[in-house]
Scaffold this motif. Structure first.
Motif, PDB file in Angstrom:
ATOM      1  N   VAL A 174       0.821  -1.211   0.000  1.00 51.21           N
ATOM      2  CA  VAL A 174       0.000   0.000   0.000  1.00 51.21           C
ATOM      3  C   VAL A 174       0.854   1.259   0.000  1.00 51.21           C
ATOM      4  O   VAL A 174       0.415   2.337  -0.416  1.00 51.21           O
ATOM      5  CB  VAL A 174      -0.942  -0.011   1.224  1.00 51.21           C
ATOM      6  N   ALA A 175       2.117   1.127   0.426  1.00 47.62           N
ATOM      7  CA  ALA A 175       2.990   2.295   0.469  1.00 47.62           C
ATOM      8  C   ALA A 175       3.593   2.613  -0.891  1.00 47.62           C
ATOM      9  O   ALA A 175       4.116   3.710  -1.092  1.00 47.62           O
ATOM     10  CB  ALA A 175       4.114   2.079   1.487  1.00 47.62           C
ATOM     11  N   ASP A 176       3.553   1.657  -1.828  1.00 47.24           N
ATOM     12  CA  ASP A 176       4.106   1.892  -3.156  1.00 47.24           C
ATOM     13  C   ASP A 176       3.102   2.614  -4.042  1.00 47.24           C
ATOM     14  O   ASP A 176       1.883   2.557  -3.817  1.00 47.24           O
ATOM     15  CB  ASP A 176       4.509   0.577  -3.812  1.00 47.24           C
ATOM     16  N   ALA A 177       3.622   3.235  -5.086  1.00 45.06           N
ATOM     17  CA  ALA A 177       2.732   3.952  -6.004  1.00 45.06           C
ATOM     18  C   ALA A 177       2.014   3.009  -6.948  1.00 45.06           C
ATOM     19  O   ALA A 177       0.964   3.338  -7.502  1.00 45.06           O
ATOM     20  CB  ALA A 177       3.538   4.982  -6.807  1.00 45.06           C
ATOM     21  N   GLY A 178       2.588   1.817  -7.158  1.00 48.35           N
ATOM     22  CA  GLY A 178       1.992   0.868  -8.095  1.00 48.35           C
ATOM     23  C   GLY A 178       0.695   0.287  -7.567  1.00 48.35           C
ATOM     24  O   GLY A 178       0.406   0.304  -6.374  1.00 48.35           O
ATOM     25  N   LYS A 179      -0.096  -0.236  -8.478  1.00 48.33           N
ATOM     26  CA  LYS A 179      -1.360  -0.856  -8.108  1.00 48.33           C
ATOM     27  C   LYS A 179      -1.536  -2.158  -8.885  1.00 48.33           C
ATOM     28  O   LYS A 179      -0.802  -2.436  -9.829  1.00 48.33           O
ATOM     29  CB  LYS A 179      -2.533   0.076  -8.385  1.00 48.33           C
ATOM     30  N   VAL A 180      -2.502  -2.939  -8.482  1.00 46.46           N
ATOM     31  CA  VAL A 180      -2.791  -4.193  -9.177  1.00 46.46           C
ATOM     32  C   VAL A 180      -3.455  -3.865 -10.513  1.00 46.46           C
ATOM     33  O   VAL A 180      -4.463  -3.154 -10.557  1.00 46.46           O
ATOM     34  CB  VAL A 180      -3.704  -5.090  -8.324  1.00 46.46           C
ATOM     35  N   THR A 181      -2.886  -4.386 -11.590  1.00 42.28           N
ATOM     36  CA  THR A 181      -3.416  -4.115 -12.929  1.00 42.28           C
ATOM     37  C   THR A 181      -4.234  -5.304 -13.423  1.00 42.28           C
ATOM     38  O   THR A 181      -3.961  -6.451 -13.059  1.00 42.28           O
ATOM     39  CB  THR A 181      -2.273  -3.838 -13.915  1.00 42.28           C
ATOM     40  N   ALA A 182      -5.229  -5.015 -14.252  1.00 39.35           N
ATOM     41  CA  ALA A 182      -6.049  -6.069 -14.832  1.00 39.35           C
ATOM     42  C   ALA A 182      -5.226  -6.874 -15.840  1.00 39.35           C
ATOM     43  O   ALA A 182      -4.286  -6.363 -16.455  1.00 39.35           O
ATOM     44  CB  ALA A 182      -7.277  -5.476 -15.513  1.00 39.35           C
ATOM     45  N   VAL A 183      -5.546  -8.151 -16.009  1.00 40.82           N
ATOM     46  CA  VAL A 183      -4.813  -9.021 -16.926  1.00 40.82           C
ATOM     47  C   VAL A 183      -5.701  -9.345 -18.122  1.00 40.82           C
ATOM     48  O   VAL A 183      -6.936  -9.355 -18.032  1.00 40.82           O
ATOM     49  CB  VAL A 183      -4.378 -10.324 -16.214  1.00 40.82           C
ATOM     50  N   GLU A 184      -5.035  -9.629 -19.236  1.00 40.10           N
ATOM     51  CA  GLU A 184      -5.760 -10.001 -20.439  1.00 40.10           C
ATOM     52  C   GLU A 184      -6.213 -11.451 -20.342  1.00 40.10           C
ATOM     53  O   GLU A 184      -5.409 -12.357 -20.150  1.00 40.10           O
ATOM     54  CB  GLU A 184      -4.864  -9.817 -21.666  1.00 40.10           C
ATOM     55  N   THR A 185      -7.493 -11.685 -20.452  1.00 41.52           N
ATOM     56  CA  THR A 185      -8.045 -13.041 -20.384  1.00 41.52           C
ATOM     57  C   THR A 185      -9.397 -13.091 -21.083  1.00 41.52           C
ATOM     58  O   THR A 185     -10.104 -12.074 -21.158  1.00 41.52           O
ATOM     59  CB  THR A 185      -8.203 -13.493 -18.910  1.00 41.52           C
ATOM     60  N   ALA A 196     -11.990  -5.795 -10.392  1.00 43.43           N
ATOM     61  CA  ALA A 196     -12.381  -5.486  -9.011  1.00 43.43           C
ATOM     62  C   ALA A 196     -11.148  -5.280  -8.125  1.00 43.43           C
ATOM     63  O   ALA A 196     -11.092  -4.327  -7.331  1.00 43.43           O
ATOM     64  CB  ALA A 196     -13.251  -6.608  -8.452  1.00 43.43           C
ATOM     65  N   VAL A 197     -10.149  -6.166  -8.274  1.00 43.34           N
ATOM     66  CA  VAL A 197      -8.931  -6.034  -7.465  1.00 43.34           C
ATOM     67  C   VAL A 197      -8.168  -4.769  -7.839  1.00 43.34           C
ATOM     68  O   VAL A 197      -7.602  -4.081  -6.985  1.00 43.34           O
ATOM     69  CB  VAL A 197      -8.045  -7.284  -7.638  1.00 43.34           C
ATOM     70  N   SER A 198      -8.133  -4.439  -9.145  1.00 40.99           N
ATOM     71  CA  SER A 198      -7.447  -3.231  -9.598  1.00 40.99           C
ATOM     72  C   SER A 198      -8.083  -1.983  -8.995  1.00 40.99           C
ATOM     73  O   SER A 198      -7.388  -1.091  -8.488  1.00 40.99           O
ATOM     74  CB  SER A 198      -7.469  -3.162 -11.124  1.00 40.99           C
ATOM     75  N   LYS A 199      -9.401  -1.915  -9.044  1.00 41.93           N
ATOM     76  CA  LYS A 199     -10.101  -0.754  -8.471  1.00 41.93           C
ATOM     77  C   LYS A 199      -9.911  -0.702  -6.958  1.00 41.93           C
ATOM     78  O   LYS A 199      -9.730   0.381  -6.384  1.00 41.93           O
ATOM     79  CB  LYS A 199     -11.592  -0.826  -8.814  1.00 41.93           C
ATOM     80  N   MET A 200      -9.952  -1.857  -6.310  1.00 38.13           N
ATOM     81  CA  MET A 200      -9.780  -1.895  -4.860  1.00 38.13           C
ATOM     82  C   MET A 200      -8.389  -1.409  -4.468  1.00 38.13           C
ATOM     83  O   MET A 200      -8.225  -0.634  -3.522  1.00 38.13           O
ATOM     84  CB  MET A 200     -10.010  -3.313  -4.340  1.00 38.13           C
ATOM     85  N   SER A 201      -7.347  -1.885  -5.196  1.00 41.00           N
ATOM     86  CA  SER A 201      -5.981  -1.475  -4.872  1.00 41.00           C
ATOM     87  C   SER A 201      -5.799   0.025  -5.076  1.00 41.00           C
ATOM     88  O   SER A 201      -5.130   0.693  -4.276  1.00 41.00           O
ATOM     89  CB  SER A 201      -4.986  -2.258  -5.726  1.00 41.00           C
ATOM     90  N   THR A 205      -4.846   2.474  -2.045  1.00 42.72           N
ATOM     91  CA  THR A 205      -3.638   3.291  -2.123  1.00 42.72           C
ATOM     92  C   THR A 205      -3.966   4.768  -1.933  1.00 42.72           C
ATOM     93  O   THR A 205      -3.262   5.492  -1.211  1.00 42.72           O
ATOM     94  CB  THR A 205      -2.948   3.080  -3.485  1.00 42.72           C
ATOM     95  N   THR A 206      -5.049   5.214  -2.589  1.00 44.17           N
ATOM     96  CA  THR A 206      -5.444   6.617  -2.453  1.00 44.17           C
ATOM     97  C   THR A 206      -5.808   6.957  -1.011  1.00 44.17           C
ATOM     98  O   THR A 206      -5.371   7.987  -0.463  1.00 44.17           O
ATOM     99  CB  THR A 206      -6.638   6.918  -3.369  1.00 44.17           C
ATOM    100  N   GLU A 207      -6.592   6.080  -0.381  1.00 35.12           N
ATOM    101  CA  GLU A 207      -6.991   6.324   1.008  1.00 35.12           C
ATOM    102  C   GLU A 207      -5.783   6.280   1.942  1.00 35.12           C
ATOM    103  O   GLU A 207      -5.689   7.065   2.895  1.00 35.12           O
ATOM    104  CB  GLU A 207      -8.037   5.296   1.433  1.00 35.12           C
ATOM    105  N   TYR A 208      -4.859   5.357   1.647  1.00 32.53           N
ATOM    106  CA  TYR A 208      -3.669   5.252   2.498  1.00 32.53           C
ATOM    107  C   TYR A 208      -2.813   6.513   2.385  1.00 32.53           C
ATOM    108  O   TYR A 208      -2.326   7.041   3.398  1.00 32.53           O
ATOM    109  CB  TYR A 208      -2.845   4.030   2.117  1.00 32.53           C
ATOM    110  N   ASP A 274       3.944  -0.469  10.945  1.00 27.44           N
ATOM    111  CA  ASP A 274       2.828  -1.249  10.400  1.00 27.44           C
ATOM    112  C   ASP A 274       2.833  -1.238   8.875  1.00 27.44           C
ATOM    113  O   ASP A 274       2.440  -2.216   8.238  1.00 27.44           O
ATOM    114  CB  ASP A 274       1.492  -0.700  10.916  1.00 27.44           C
ATOM    115  N   ASN A 275       3.264  -0.152   8.274  1.00 24.31           N
ATOM    116  CA  ASN A 275       3.249  -0.024   6.821  1.00 24.31           C
ATOM    117  C   ASN A 275       4.624  -0.216   6.194  1.00 24.31           C
ATOM    118  O   ASN A 275       4.822   0.050   5.009  1.00 24.31           O
ATOM    119  CB  ASN A 275       2.686   1.343   6.424  1.00 24.31           C
ATOM    120  N   ASN A 276       5.577  -0.690   6.995  1.00 29.27           N
ATOM    121  CA  ASN A 276       6.919  -1.021   6.510  1.00 29.27           C
ATOM    122  C   ASN A 276       7.535   0.152   5.751  1.00 29.27           C
ATOM    123  O   ASN A 276       8.042   0.004   4.626  1.00 29.27           O
ATOM    124  CB  ASN A 276       6.870  -2.262   5.617  1.00 29.27           C
TER     125      ASN A 276
END
Length: 420
Positions: A174-185, A196-201, A205-208, A274-276
């Motif tokens: 959560v401390a990194d700028a990167g986020k979970v990206t959607a995969v091609e499938t 859903a995971v991409s939007k959640m991450s 991240t924004t809230e953190y 807690d956030n390393n």
């Protein structure tokens, strides 16, 4: 066990069960059909005997029925139901007994009744059944192999997008700028999961980042007025015109301000742990750190006339120097502040185990609550966050901290399970 392994296991069990049951049913059906065919052939043989008797008015000779073994037995009964049964067949060419199928029926010759028994070999039929069964087993094994290979490779490729998403979630920080990206499938469920995971991450991240900014800003803004308050109190305390009760009240305020400052710093440190956020790792020697801290606390130890015994071996770990300093500092601080005058402190470092023991309150601390935030003993004047900080530092570096009360001494033990 992975999901694909569970699926393969269930698929193989179901496939084997269905194939075995189907093979058994298939064998019984083929065996029944072969038996019916033999019975039809034997019925035709009986019909030939009856036709021969009606035409020639005598019993035929056994040699006139090819390889079928025919026998006649005179009987006095007037009614006999035709019956089919299994019986051994004596092969005249190979001179051995084989499995056979027989029929017995009654014929009349010139007013006399005879029981005719015809035995036919089942060897060819049994051989045919064995061949068909062997082919069935081979096809079953091939089909089972195809199912296993298909499940292993085809399903592995089918689930590859899922594992890509899972890997991203595992390494998500959560401390990194990167986020979970959607995969091609092409699988809709995996596509929805990735979105859903991409939007959640992104939302987390924004809230953190907002919470982090708020925490840091609030901490910084709190330190400024606290510094002003402390500075003003320093000036007031030096005023010689203060009355004793005023001096006492100002001293209490000064102490409360200092405690609030320490509380603010401790909470901020917990957030960082807690956030390393403290990743300045380097190779440290725990023995050297303990000896340095012992020198720093020497004056406090002497003031309380505490006997300090240390048995230290070398232990190197990879960690943040700042956090290890905080950890060892809290161990020393607790062992001294909660000790009694002329008490004892014993420090042992051997293998991957660090142990602090000290005398003090004869009542043991609460095992289930001592590492909780804001837990304080009855005589403690601290913030109640020291042990919680120690626990979080240990958790960050995969260590385990335990408390025990042994022979009148409070004992804190830290075990480093593996090199850090």
């Amino acid at each position: 066990m992975k999901l694909t392994s569970h699926y393969n296991k269930v698929s193989v069990i179901i496939s084997v069960s269905v194939l075995l049951v189907s093979g058994l049913i298939y064998y019984l059906i083929i065996n029944h059909i072969a038996r019916q065919q033999l019975d039809n052939d034997l019925s035709e043989e009986v019909g030939e005997v009856v036709n021969y008797v009606n035409l020639n008015h005598r019993l035929p000779k056994p040699v006139e029925f090819d390889e079928d073994q025919t026998s006649f037995a005179k009987t006095n009964i007037n009614h006999y139901d035709t019956r089919f049964f299994d019986t051994p067949y004596a092969n005249p060419k190979e001179k051995k007994a084989e499995a056979g199928r027989a029929v017995s029926a009654m014929v009349s010759v010139n007013g006399e009744n005879y029981i005719v028994t015809i035995v036919e070999s089942r060897e060819d039929t049994e051989y045919l059944i064995q061949i068909i069964s062997a082919i069935t087993l081979v096809l079953t094994a091939v089909l089972l192999g195809i199912i296993i290979i298909t499940n292993r490779f085809v399903l592995k490729g089918l689930w590859r997008p899922f594992y890509r998403i899972l890997d991203q979630v595992k390494w998500f920080n959560v401390a990194d700028a990167g986020k979970v990206t959607a995969v091609e499938t092409k699988v809709d469920e995996f596509k929805d999961l990735g979105d859903a995971v991409s939007k959640m991450s992104a939302r987390v991240t924004t809230e953190y980042q907002g919470l982090k900014a708020f925490t840091e800003n609030a901490s910084h803004e709190m330190m400024t007025p606290l510094a002003v308050i402390t500075s003003k109190l320093d000036l007031l305390i030096q005023d010689e015109t203060l009355k004793p009760d005023q001096f006492t009240q100002i001293t209490d305020i000064y102490s409360a301000a200092g405690r609030l400052s320490r509380l603010n710093q401790s909470l901020l440190l917990l957030v960082k742990i807690d956030n390393n956020l403290l990743q300045d790792t380097e190779k440290l020697n725990i023995k050297n750190t303990i000896m340095e801290k012992a020198l720093q606390f020497q004056e406090m130890i002497v003031n309380k006339n505490i006997q300090l015994d240390m048995e230290l071996a070398d232990l190197e770990i990879n960690a943040s120097r700042y956090l290890i300093d905080v950890l060892i500092n809290n161990l020393f601080s607790n062992a001294i502040r909660h000790n009694k005058n002329s008490g004892n402190i014993k420090i042992e470092l051997s293998g991957n185990r660090l142990q602090f023991q000290n005398t003090g309150d004869p009542t043991p601390l609460q095992q289930g609550a001592i590492f909780e935030r804001f837990y304080k003993g009855s005589t403690s004047d601290g913030t109640g966050l020291g042990l919680a900080i120690m626990k979080n530092i240990c958790a960050l570096y995969h260590c385990e901290i335990k408390y025990a009360f042994k022979q009148g001494m409070h004992c804190f033990c830290i075990e480093f399970f593996k090199p850090l």
